[in-house]
Write a protein that holds these residues in place. Structure first.
Motif, PDB file in Angstrom:
ATOM      1  N   ARG A  67       1.528  -0.868   0.065  1.00 29.14           N
ATOM      2  CA  ARG A  67      -0.498  -0.323   0.121  1.00 29.14           C
ATOM      3  C   ARG A  67       0.663   0.976   0.040  1.00 29.14           C
ATOM      4  NH1 ARG A  67      -1.852   0.772   6.582  1.00 29.14           N
ATOM      5  NH2 ARG A  67      -0.436   2.727   6.639  1.00 29.14           N
ATOM      6  N   LEU A  68       0.649   1.743  -0.839  1.00 28.86           N
ATOM      7  CA  LEU A  68       1.178   3.989  -0.265  1.00 28.86           C
ATOM      8  C   LEU A  68      -0.030   4.105   0.559  1.00 28.86           C
ATOM      9  CD1 LEU A  68      -0.180   6.508  -2.324  1.00 28.86           C
ATOM     10  CD2 LEU A  68       0.428   4.556  -4.459  1.00 28.86           C
ATOM     11  N   ASP A  69       0.902   5.649   1.054  1.00 23.53           N
ATOM     12  CA  ASP A  69      -0.467   6.667   1.925  1.00 23.53           C
ATOM     13  C   ASP A  69      -0.072   8.123   1.723  1.00 23.53           C
ATOM     14  OD1 ASP A  69      -0.426   4.844   3.836  1.00 23.53           O
ATOM     15  OD2 ASP A  69       1.161   4.443   4.376  1.00 23.53           O
ATOM     16  N   LEU A  70      -0.469   8.887   1.516  1.00 25.14           N
ATOM     17  CA  LEU A  70      -0.572  10.023   1.701  1.00 25.14           C
ATOM     18  C   LEU A  70       0.006  10.615   2.430  1.00 25.14           C
ATOM     19  CD1 LEU A  70      -0.694  12.761  -0.163  1.00 25.14           C
ATOM     20  CD2 LEU A  70      -3.278  12.537   0.593  1.00 25.14           C
ATOM     21  N   MET A  71       0.300  11.165   2.946  1.00 22.64           N
ATOM     22  CA  MET A  71       1.162  11.600   3.853  1.00 22.64           C
ATOM     23  C   MET A  71       1.388  13.203   4.104  1.00 22.64           C
ATOM     24  SD  MET A  71       1.868   9.084   5.325  1.00 22.64           S
ATOM     25  CE  MET A  71       2.949   9.522   6.761  1.00 22.64           C
ATOM     26  N   ARG A  72       1.469  14.149   4.871  1.00 25.24           N
ATOM     27  CA  ARG A  72       1.395  15.513   5.410  1.00 25.24           C
ATOM     28  C   ARG A  72       2.446  15.165   6.515  1.00 25.24           C
ATOM     29  NH1 ARG A  72      -2.936  19.605   8.745  1.00 25.24           N
ATOM     30  NH2 ARG A  72      -1.732  21.258   8.410  1.00 25.24           N
ATOM     31  N   SER A  73       3.369  16.700   5.849  1.00 28.07           N
ATOM     32  CA  SER A  73       4.962  17.332   6.800  1.00 28.07           C
ATOM     33  C   SER A  73       4.226  18.298   7.457  1.00 28.07           C
ATOM     34  CB  SER A  73       5.675  17.457   5.777  1.00 28.07           C
ATOM     35  OG  SER A  73       6.855  17.728   6.104  1.00 28.07           O
ATOM     36  N   VAL A  74       4.113  18.151   8.964  1.00 27.72           N
ATOM     37  CA  VAL A  74       4.151  19.159   9.995  1.00 27.72           C
ATOM     38  C   VAL A  74       5.296  19.656  10.553  1.00 27.72           C
ATOM     39  CG1 VAL A  74       2.672  20.224  11.514  1.00 27.72           C
ATOM     40  CG2 VAL A  74       1.522  18.746   9.878  1.00 27.72           C
ATOM     41  N   SER A  75       5.778  20.813  10.140  1.00 24.49           N
ATOM     42  CA  SER A  75       7.275  21.459  11.476  1.00 24.49           C
ATOM     43  C   SER A  75       6.567  22.123  12.708  1.00 24.49           C
ATOM     44  CB  SER A  75       7.758  22.193  10.283  1.00 24.49           C
ATOM     45  OG  SER A  75       7.832  21.966   9.009  1.00 24.49           O
ATOM     46  N   GLY A  76       7.240  21.435  13.325  1.00 28.39           N
ATOM     47  CA  GLY A  76       6.835  22.338  14.616  1.00 28.39           C
ATOM     48  C   GLY A  76       8.174  22.373  15.798  1.00 28.39           C
ATOM     49  N   HIS A  77       8.053  22.849  16.540  1.00 27.15           N
ATOM     50  CA  HIS A  77       8.999  22.826  18.099  1.00 27.15           C
ATOM     51  C   HIS A  77      10.296  21.768  17.657  1.00 27.15           C
ATOM     52  CE1 HIS A  77       5.897  21.586  20.463  1.00 27.15           C
ATOM     53  NE2 HIS A  77       7.310  20.827  21.637  1.00 27.15           N
ATOM     54  N   ARG A  78       9.182  20.337  17.512  1.00 29.26           N
ATOM     55  CA  ARG A  78      10.184  19.223  17.483  1.00 29.26           C
ATOM     56  C   ARG A  78      10.697  19.046  16.397  1.00 29.26           C
ATOM     57  NH1 ARG A  78       6.637  15.249  21.406  1.00 29.26           N
ATOM     58  NH2 ARG A  78       8.290  13.609  21.121  1.00 29.26           N
ATOM     59  N   GLY A  79      11.081  19.548  15.147  1.00 29.87           N
ATOM     60  CA  GLY A  79      11.331  18.837  14.257  1.00 29.87           C
ATOM     61  C   GLY A  79       9.727  18.534  13.264  1.00 29.87           C
ATOM     62  N   VAL A  80       9.973  18.007  11.743  1.00 29.99           N
ATOM     63  CA  VAL A  80       9.309  17.619  11.101  1.00 29.99           C
ATOM     64  C   VAL A  80       8.614  16.537  11.543  1.00 29.99           C
ATOM     65  CG1 VAL A  80       8.937  17.068   8.791  1.00 29.99           C
ATOM     66  CG2 VAL A  80      10.799  19.070   9.126  1.00 29.99           C
ATOM     67  N   ARG A  81       7.297  16.721  11.317  1.00 29.92           N
ATOM     68  CA  ARG A  81       6.736  15.022  11.492  1.00 29.92           C
ATOM     69  C   ARG A  81       5.705  14.768  10.725  1.00 29.92           C
ATOM     70  NH1 ARG A  81      10.036  13.807  15.347  1.00 29.92           N
ATOM     71  NH2 ARG A  81       9.548  14.383  17.401  1.00 29.92           N
ATOM     72  N   TYR A  82       5.075  13.721  10.218  1.00 30.81           N
ATOM     73  CA  TYR A  82       4.982  13.344   9.005  1.00 30.81           C
ATOM     74  C   TYR A  82       2.942  12.775   9.627  1.00 30.81           C
ATOM     75  CZ  TYR A  82       9.219  13.193   7.062  1.00 30.81           C
ATOM     76  OH  TYR A  82       9.856  13.894   6.032  1.00 30.81           O
ATOM     77  N   HIS A  83       2.256  12.570   8.557  1.00 28.06           N
ATOM     78  CA  HIS A  83       1.029  11.979   9.292  1.00 28.06           C
ATOM     79  C   HIS A  83       0.072  11.704   8.500  1.00 28.06           C
ATOM     80  CE1 HIS A  83       1.410  14.679  12.801  1.00 28.06           C
ATOM     81  NE2 HIS A  83       1.848  15.529  12.298  1.00 28.06           N
ATOM     82  N   CYS A  84      -0.374  10.603   8.441  1.00 29.74           N
ATOM     83  CA  CYS A  84      -1.133  10.028   7.359  1.00 29.74           C
ATOM     84  C   CYS A  84      -2.043  10.150   6.760  1.00 29.74           C
ATOM     85  CB  CYS A  84      -1.259   8.232   7.503  1.00 29.74           C
ATOM     86  SG  CYS A  84      -1.758   7.539   6.734  1.00 29.74           S
ATOM     87  N   LEU A  85      -2.718  10.845   5.619  1.00 28.73           N
ATOM     88  CA  LEU A  85      -4.402  11.681   5.270  1.00 28.73           C
ATOM     89  C   LEU A  85      -4.747  10.640   4.853  1.00 28.73           C
ATOM     90  CD1 LEU A  85      -3.364  14.780   4.207  1.00 28.73           C
ATOM     91  CD2 LEU A  85      -4.052  14.175   6.684  1.00 28.73           C
ATOM     92  N   ALA A  86      -4.513   9.377   4.372  1.00 31.06           N
ATOM     93  CA  ALA A  86      -5.339   9.076   3.564  1.00 31.06           C
ATOM     94  C   ALA A  86      -4.219   7.027   2.436  1.00 31.06           C
ATOM     95  CB  ALA A  86      -6.163   9.525   1.889  1.00 31.06           C
ATOM     96  N   SER A  87      -4.289   6.315   2.675  1.00 29.80           N
ATOM     97  CA  SER A  87      -4.290   5.000   2.196  1.00 29.80           C
ATOM     98  C   SER A  87      -4.633   4.592   1.515  1.00 29.80           C
ATOM     99  CB  SER A  87      -3.646   3.790   3.753  1.00 29.80           C
ATOM    100  OG  SER A  87      -3.617   4.939   4.430  1.00 29.80           O
ATOM    101  N   SER A  88      -4.093   3.809   0.119  1.00 29.08           N
ATOM    102  CA  SER A  88      -4.527   2.778  -0.428  1.00 29.08           C
ATOM    103  C   SER A  88      -5.449   1.863  -0.473  1.00 29.08           C
ATOM    104  CB  SER A  88      -3.461   2.756  -2.084  1.00 29.08           C
ATOM    105  OG  SER A  88      -2.334   1.993  -1.418  1.00 29.08           O
ATOM    106  N   ALA A  89      -5.841   0.987  -1.310  1.00 31.01           N
ATOM    107  CA  ALA A  89      -7.017   0.339  -0.617  1.00 31.01           C
ATOM    108  C   ALA A  89      -5.675  -1.604  -0.926  1.00 31.01           C
ATOM    109  CB  ALA A  89      -8.044  -0.106  -1.785  1.00 31.01           C
ATOM    110  N   PRO A  90      -6.228  -1.676  -0.224  1.00 32.79           N
ATOM    111  CA  PRO A  90      -5.574  -3.560  -0.577  1.00 32.79           C
ATOM    112  C   PRO A  90      -5.488  -3.967  -1.931  1.00 32.79           C
ATOM    113  CG  PRO A  90      -7.183  -3.773   0.962  1.00 32.79           C
ATOM    114  CD  PRO A  90      -6.688  -2.254   1.161  1.00 32.79           C
ATOM    115  N   ALA A  91      -4.622  -5.023  -2.529  1.00 30.73           N
ATOM    116  CA  ALA A  91      -4.938  -5.006  -3.495  1.00 30.73           C
ATOM    117  C   ALA A  91      -5.813  -6.388  -3.501  1.00 30.73           C
ATOM    118  CB  ALA A  91      -3.406  -5.645  -4.054  1.00 30.73           C
ATOM    119  N   PRO A  92      -7.061  -6.975  -4.313  1.00 29.04           N
ATOM    120  CA  PRO A  92      -7.345  -7.726  -4.120  1.00 29.04           C
ATOM    121  C   PRO A  92      -6.539  -8.974  -4.664  1.00 29.04           C
ATOM    122  CG  PRO A  92      -7.358  -6.788  -6.789  1.00 29.04           C
ATOM    123  CD  PRO A  92      -6.405  -5.699  -5.980  1.00 29.04           C
ATOM    124  N   GLY A  93      -7.698 -10.034  -4.429  1.00 26.98           N
ATOM    125  CA  GLY A  93      -6.769 -11.158  -4.458  1.00 26.98           C
ATOM    126  C   GLY A  93      -6.218 -12.118  -3.133  1.00 26.98           C
TER     127      GLY A  93
END
Length: 173
Positions: free
Chosen positions: A147-173
């Motif tokens: 699967r792949l993820d749509l990630m958001r990069s957020v900068s803050g006082h503790r550095g850059v953090r990533y948050h998943c906004l959406a994930s692809s569907a599992p492949a059939p089978g």
């Protein structure tokens, strides 16, 4: 918001990558990427407005990707930003095809920042010296992905953090 499409390693692989990051840090210095931030970027999208990001998240949820396996067996270094990374010794045809497939779908959606060259890698250190292949053991990891993820990069006082906004569907089978 700053967005990118990525493959995110499962916890056990992320832990092993973290061990490699610790080893590389001891030899190369620099700033270590936190384990929770380790990923493979497939497409960097840059700043995206909220409504467009929501449409992109819907699109990602409707995607399926062919499962694959990536062999991580080489150290690498991008001199300019001082990036130490792990990746494959040879180009991976499945990852390259996935990268191209994503950009073929993104360009009609108005994303036109396709890189000239795709080098699949996982950044372990920033602002670091080049790794010496004679002092670091060759990595030998395998990454099964589905699967792949749509990630958001957020900068803050503790550095850059990533948050998943959406994930692809599992492949059939």
């Amino acid at each position: 918001m700053r967005l990118f499409l990525a493959l995110v390693p499962p916890p056990a692989l992320r832990e092993r990558l973290g061990e490699l990051a610790d080893l590389a840090h001891a030899h190369c210095g620099g700033r270590r990427v936190p384990d929770e931030s380790l990923h493979l970027t497939l497409a960097f999208l840059g700043e995206v407005e909220k409504t467009r990001a929501e449409a992109l998240a819907d699109w990602v949820r409707g995607l399926t990707i062919a499962p694959g396996e990536w062999r991580l067996d080489a150290w690498g270094h991008f001199r300019r930003p001082g990036i130490v990374w792990v990746g494959g010794q040879r180009p991976d045809p499945a990852l390259t095809a996935l990268h191209h497939r994503l950009w073929e779908a993104l360009e009609p959606r108005g994303f036109a920042t396709r890189p000239g060259r795709f080098v699949p890698h996982i950044t372990l250190l920033r602002q670091a010296a080049r790794p010496d292949p004679d002092t670091l053991p060759a990595p030998a990891l395998s990454w099964a992905y589905a699967r792949l993820d749509l990630m958001r990069s957020v900068s803050g006082h503790r550095g850059v953090r990533y948050h998943c906004l959406a994930s692809s569907a599992p492949a059939p089978g």
